[in-house]
Design a protein around this motif. Structure first.
Motif, mmCIF file in Angstrom:
data_model
loop_
_atom_site.group_PDB
_atom_site.id
_atom_site.type_symbol
_atom_site.label_atom_id
_atom_site.label_comp_id
_atom_site.label_asym_id
_atom_site.label_seq_id
_atom_site.Cartn_x
_atom_site.Cartn_y
_atom_site.Cartn_z
ATOM 1 N N LYS A 53 0.827 -1.215 0.000
ATOM 2 C CA LYS A 53 0.000 0.000 0.000
ATOM 3 C C LYS A 53 0.862 1.267 0.000
ATOM 4 C CE LYS A 53 -1.972 -1.086 3.893
ATOM 5 N NZ LYS A 53 -1.152 -2.277 4.222
ATOM 6 N N SER A 54 1.826 1.312 0.895
ATOM 7 C CA SER A 54 2.672 2.512 0.971
ATOM 8 C C SER A 54 3.540 2.633 -0.278
ATOM 9 C CB SER A 54 3.561 2.479 2.221
ATOM 10 O OG SER A 54 2.757 2.544 3.380
ATOM 11 N N THR A 55 3.939 1.501 -0.829
ATOM 12 C CA THR A 55 4.717 1.519 -2.071
ATOM 13 C C THR A 55 3.899 2.157 -3.192
ATOM 14 O OG1 THR A 55 5.978 -0.419 -1.411
ATOM 15 C CG2 THR A 55 5.887 0.064 -3.782
ATOM 16 N N ALA A 176 -3.209 9.964 1.610
ATOM 17 C CA ALA A 176 -3.164 9.841 3.066
ATOM 18 C C ALA A 176 -2.836 8.403 3.438
ATOM 19 C CB ALA A 176 -4.506 10.271 3.658
ATOM 20 N N ASP A 177 -1.740 8.214 4.151
ATOM 21 C CA ASP A 177 -1.302 6.869 4.538
ATOM 22 C C ASP A 177 -1.624 6.625 6.012
ATOM 23 O OD1 ASP A 177 -0.204 4.355 4.597
ATOM 24 O OD2 ASP A 177 1.712 4.942 3.691
ATOM 25 N N GLU A 178 -2.670 5.852 6.269
ATOM 26 C CA GLU A 178 -3.141 5.532 7.619
ATOM 27 C C GLU A 178 -3.287 6.788 8.486
ATOM 28 O OE1 GLU A 178 -1.575 1.963 9.277
ATOM 29 O OE2 GLU A 178 -0.905 1.208 7.338
ATOM 30 N N PRO A 179 -4.034 7.767 8.007
ATOM 31 C CA PRO A 179 -4.113 9.057 8.698
ATOM 32 C C PRO A 179 -4.868 9.012 10.019
ATOM 33 C CG PRO A 179 -5.714 8.997 6.935
ATOM 34 C CD PRO A 179 -4.880 7.751 6.803
HETATM 35 MG MG MG Z 1 2.346 1.108 4.805
#
Ligand code: MG
Ligand code: ADP
Length: 240
Positions: A53-55, A176-179
């Motif tokens: 996901k973050s990638t 937004a990454d796990e905001p």
């Molecule tokens: Mg991640």
């Protein structure tokens, strides 16, 4: 829900693959991922830890170039594999907004200054930057905290300031990454609803990585990543 043919696309990602390392240490973190997001859409991205996901988000965010695949943002081709087609730093500042798990506010600046600084970096005068920063804080319901330092704000309030900062330059795409990972479920939901409002009212698109299945009704579409592959999440079948 399919993308209306005339909608202006905020994002077209085509065949994104990311390989970290090489040989024995090679990790294929993202495999042939394609994703199209139109303006005013708010998209959730689910999936277990290590799924990629973050990638994907950092590739789209022009922070971590893909090994192959193409990225077009707001109609402008920006990446072709690892090759950048624009000045990435300048493009990021103008067209993208980021929100992370932690608000990462500058501790010695007040709430309004934290937002204004993002505008000043883009060449806005201090007076105009402050005025627009105040408007954004008002929009996000934290105008009364404008003169507070981050340490005097709750986690939810800090995240609202971070959202205001991400909105400052009218980005076409907010990532937004796990905001809401650090917020309780009530505050978390409020932030998710804020993203929905931002997408629907501000002509932006928003992609949110989240583990919070309770807020999925907020999103126009929900995707899931697993082992580097992207697919529609089953909750989408309910309203497609
Ligand atoms: Mg991640
Ligand atoms: N900089 C890196 N170098 C090597 N492997 C990485 C790097 N970043 C992520 N990975 C690997 O890529 C995979 C996907 O990671 P990531 O995108 O962070 O997943 P998620 O955000 O879904 O938890 C994982 O196997 C992770 O270990």
């Amino acid at each position: 829900m399919s993308v209306p043919p005339n909608a202006i696309l905020a994002l077209e990602a085509e065949g994104l693959t990311k390989i970290y390392g090489s040989g024995n240490t090679e990790v294929v973190a993202m495999k042939d991922v394609s994703l199209t997001v139109s303006k005013r859409q708010v998209i959730a991205l689910l999936g277990p830890s290590g799924a990629g996901k973050s990638t994907l988000l950092t590739a789209i965010g022009l922070i971590n170039p893909p090994t192959s695949g193409r990225i077009t943002i707001g109609g402008q081709p920006v990446m072709d594999g690892p090759r950048s087609l624009v000045d990435l730093r300048a493009f990021r500042r103008k067209h993208l907004g980021f929100v992370f798990q932690k608000a990462n506010l500058i501790p010695f600046l007040t709430a309004v200054e934290n937002v204004a600084v993002a505008l000043e970096i883009n060449g806005e005068t201090p007076a105009k930057a402050r005025k627009r920063a105040m408007e954004l804080l008002d929009y996000l319901g934290v105008a009364d905290r404008s003169r507070n330092l981050p340490e005097a704000l709750s986690g939810g309030q800090q995240q609202r300031i971070a959202v205001a900062r991400a909105l400052a330059n009218h980005p076409s795409l907010i990532l937004a990454d796990e905001p809401t990972a650090a917020l309780d479920s009530f505050r978390g939901r409020q932030v998710m609803e804020l993203f929905r409002r931002v997408a629907h009212e501000r002509d932006s698109a928003v992609i949110v990585v989240t583990h919070d299945h309770r807020s999925l009704d907020v999103f126009d579409q929900t995707y899931e990543m697993e082992d580097g592959l992207l697919r529609h999440h089953k909750s989408d079948l309910l309203h497609s």
